[in-house]
Scaffold this motif. Structure first.
Motif, PDB file in Angstrom:
ATOM      1  N   ASP B 188       1.882   6.893  -0.457  1.00 38.91           N
ATOM      2  CA  ASP B 188       3.177   7.486  -0.805  1.00 38.91           C
ATOM      3  C   ASP B 188       4.329   6.641  -0.268  1.00 38.91           C
ATOM      4  O   ASP B 188       5.335   6.428  -0.935  1.00 38.91           O
ATOM      5  CB  ASP B 188       3.295   8.902  -0.215  1.00 38.91           C
ATOM      6  N   TYR B 189       4.176   6.183   0.964  1.00 39.98           N
ATOM      7  CA  TYR B 189       5.219   5.369   1.592  1.00 39.98           C
ATOM      8  C   TYR B 189       5.473   4.101   0.764  1.00 39.98           C
ATOM      9  O   TYR B 189       6.618   3.746   0.472  1.00 39.98           O
ATOM     10  CB  TYR B 189       4.796   5.008   3.018  1.00 39.98           C
ATOM     11  N   LEU B 190       4.392   3.436   0.366  1.00 37.58           N
ATOM     12  CA  LEU B 190       4.537   2.205  -0.412  1.00 37.58           C
ATOM     13  C   LEU B 190       5.221   2.496  -1.746  1.00 37.58           C
ATOM     14  O   LEU B 190       6.092   1.736  -2.199  1.00 37.58           O
ATOM     15  CB  LEU B 190       3.161   1.563  -0.630  1.00 37.58           C
ATOM     16  N   ALA B 191       4.845   3.625  -2.372  1.00 38.73           N
ATOM     17  CA  ALA B 191       5.466   3.991  -3.651  1.00 38.73           C
ATOM     18  C   ALA B 191       6.971   4.182  -3.462  1.00 38.73           C
ATOM     19  O   ALA B 191       7.783   3.695  -4.262  1.00 38.73           O
ATOM     20  CB  ALA B 191       4.815   5.254  -4.201  1.00 38.73           C
ATOM     21  N   ARG B 192       7.350   4.853  -2.375  1.00 41.53           N
ATOM     22  CA  ARG B 192       8.782   5.074  -2.116  1.00 41.53           C
ATOM     23  C   ARG B 192       9.515   3.755  -1.886  1.00 41.53           C
ATOM     24  O   ARG B 192      10.697   3.628  -2.190  1.00 41.53           O
ATOM     25  CB  ARG B 192       8.974   5.976  -0.880  1.00 41.53           C
TER      26      ARG B 192
END
Lengths: 431, 431
Positions: B188-192
């Motif tokens: 999720d962090y990478l997507a953000r």
């Protein structure tokens, strides 16, 4: 662990070993991108090292060099021969990184184990490491050394003081690795719990990672009933295990079979006069994966004169009196925070916690020292407090040549840290 | 590291080794206070062990036994022969403690290194350990194994996702040790950040410390492009290195030269039928300082039938489907949280984060499942969302035999954890 004869090497043997290892170090270093370039620029080659005096023909290495070489410009062997990597937090820019081969980790561990045995630790000791693990070198560095010595190591890590105390009590911990500001915090915590620090039965504290004063050491020894031994290290030189006090507590033996030591005048870059304080410069002698030549540590110290009664001939350096970076300049005067700590900790009325605030009023820099007063002295008698404040300001002015504003505050009212303490807050230009 | 022939031991050799080591283990254990008493109470002595079947004459050991023996009732050698101590967090009572001798630490490291090599890691890999160090055994346990194998180990520790990603990128990390919930968080962090997880170049993830479903594994592999291998361990049995998947990913090989494995019916305490799920019971075979006999792990699994195409003959256990402690009983039905995760993660519309809430309405227990919907499916079309909610509730009822309430929530709206995820909140009797 097997006894390590390097601990008691005679001066001549140290010098012989240093020369041969310095040559090897230069040969290895020349394989790295950084030193291939630096040696070329300085017109020096490994074969030019014919005596220890030739060290001065080699270039210095700075933090900036390390940053510009990020991530692997100092490496001398392929990555698949490395087994460990530590990275500095890099809060002030590009992080610096240190790679280790398996041999480097073994060397590092054996140096730390040697320090521990020197202060009297044995396999019968129970050792609690209260500093953080992970990338901080004080965690794994001390841990590996303790295991190699054969102590029982408890990898507690930083923080969680309630649990630290429970483990110390339940497992009859005899030796701690602890940051000075956390030792002071722990003393306060125990007092609040109504526990006698001496009842813990601690006999040895390995104290490092922050500069602290002799007054703080004596205070800690008095509170806990342990012997506190000063530890010196920096991640660029592995971490802990560079220099350590012996049981004489008169300066830290720097392991000269592993590090070549110089002290220089940080302005002229010439060797400091014997006994003069200057910047410590270190060359690794046993590093395989990432040797560093003439590293400017920015730590200020001096070489102590005379032999040590313990019989070890590795030279002794004085406690670190500050870092070039820590220097506070107020009204044109150079001040190191450690000088202020020395004054505060010599006064029985002052508690364990203090804070230095730098402000600017108009165009004038001001220094404000906030100090906690110990419970039994924090009376409602305003005149007594005013007199104490006056006395502290006076003592500080004698030490730092500037008159600070002094605030006396209630016990436990200043911000606490379970990690490295923040002792200086610079508010100049931020108001 | 030297090749470890125990990895490919034949069945007969495993059995022979087990019997001889079981005898040694019992002889050692009998020197501890706990087992001296337990063996006496059960009328059994080490010399009664004449075949592996005699294992069943030995008493079980429970978590409660360990707690009552705190701090050193299982020790078989004096404290000065111990070099390490790990303590459980003890959030639910007295902590449990495991002591290790130097030989125990070497064994542990070699088992972890064996797991790593089995999944294809080599000295050319760069390994980042994203779990916490200190007392948590997944930190030092994996670290020592990686160093022994000769990988470059980065002791990053838990949290600080921005820095985790920077190190992965800068040092070309190829292998991670990661907790499943943190892997989902990292995705999720990478997507953000607009970063493609596959661009990180990770090829292997060692995943453990929390039960997670096959659906989550496949999802993680799809997102990151790595192969995820399941790891099983528990601090009472050292930590990681007990059982691990090979490249076939069809169950975890349990290292039978180091652990003797039983699966029992947790109610009757009789051996589970072949292939039946039951409680895993383990006996250490190589532990010197603190052997443990027939430890009831409370982990539920089964022994998988048939040989593994990889040729290793160490038996395989199925992924852990839950712990006796995790069991949720709702309306008289037994439910494991992993069953709910399986359903949610098989649906492409559902995001990485979910939460199970148990409530009581009147006298009736209710189960409420909150699931994040992925950005692209979280449309304003209320009918589409209602249909999805209906579909999830239906699928869940088929799996757990109870109809839960389902709440679909926005992406990133449920509480996040950088450590072990809290997936179940029991509010019954607390409203």
């Amino acid at each position: 662990m097997r006894y390590d004869p390097a601990e008691f090497l005679a001066r001549d043997d140290i010098s012989r070993l240093q020369l041969s290892r310095l040559r090897t170090t230069c040969e290895r270093a020349a394989r790295s991108r950084l030193y291939a370039r630096k040696f070329r620029e300085h017109g020096v080659a490994p074969e030019d090292i014919k005596s220890l005096d030739d060290l001065r023909r080699l270039p210095f290495t700075t933090k900036q060099d390390l940053r510009e070489s990020y991530p692997d410009g100092l490496n001398t062997v392929p990555a698949d021969q490395m087994v460990r990597l530590h990275v500095s937090s890099g809060t002030t820019g590009t992080p610096t990184v240190v790679y280790h081969t398996a041999s480097d980790v073994r060397w590092w561990s054996s140096l730390v184990a040697r320090c521990m045995r020197m202060v009297g630790m044995t396999p019968a000791d129970v050792f609690q490491n209260t500093t953080s693990y992970g990338l901080f070198t004080g965690g794994l560095g001390m841990h590996y050394g303790a295991e190699l010595l054969g102590c029982m190591a408890i990898p507690m890590g930083a923080g969680n003081t309630q649990r630290q105390v429970k483990l110390i009590q339940d497992f009859k911990v005899t030796a701690l690795h602890i940051i000075p500001s956390y030792a002071l915090y722990l003393a306060d915590y125990l007092a609040r719990q109504g526990l006698d620090p001496r009842s813990l039965g601690l006999r040895i504290a390995l104290v490092g990672a922050e500069p602290y004063s002799e007054e703080t050491r004596r205070r800690l020894e008095d509170i806990f009933g342990f012997k506190a031994f000063n530890s010196y290290g920096l991640s660029e030189m592995n971490g802990p295990g560079v220099a350590f006090e012996c049981r004489e507590q008169n300066g830290m033996h720097l392991w000269e079979d592993a590090y070549l030591c110089e002290v220089i005048d940080p302005v002229t870059l010439e060797p400091a006069r014997p006994g003069q304080v200057g910047e410590l410069v270190l060359t690794t002698l046993c590093r395989e994966g990432m040797p560093i030549v003439r590293y400017r540590t920015r730590d200020l110290t001096r070489v102590l004169p005379g032999p040590c009664p313990c019989g070890r001939e590795h030279l002794r350096i004085d406690r670190i009196t500050g870092r070039s970076d820590d220097l506070i300049i107020i009204k044109g005067v150079n001040i190191y925070p450690i000088q202020i700590e020395q004054v505060l900790m010599s006064l029985p009325e002052v508690g364990q916690n203090y804070l230095i605030e730098l402000t600017r009023e108009g165009h004038i820099d001001q220094i404000r020292v906030k100090a906690e007063v110990r419970e039994e002295f924090f009376v409602e008698d305003m005149r007594a407090l005013a007199a104490l404040r006056e006395r502290i300001a006076h003592r500080l002015r004698d030490e730092i040549l500037v008159t600070p504003k002094v605030d006396l505050v209630e016990p436990n009212s200043l911000p606490k840290s379970e990690g490295k303490a923040v002792r200086v807050v610079d508010l100049r230009g931020k108001e």
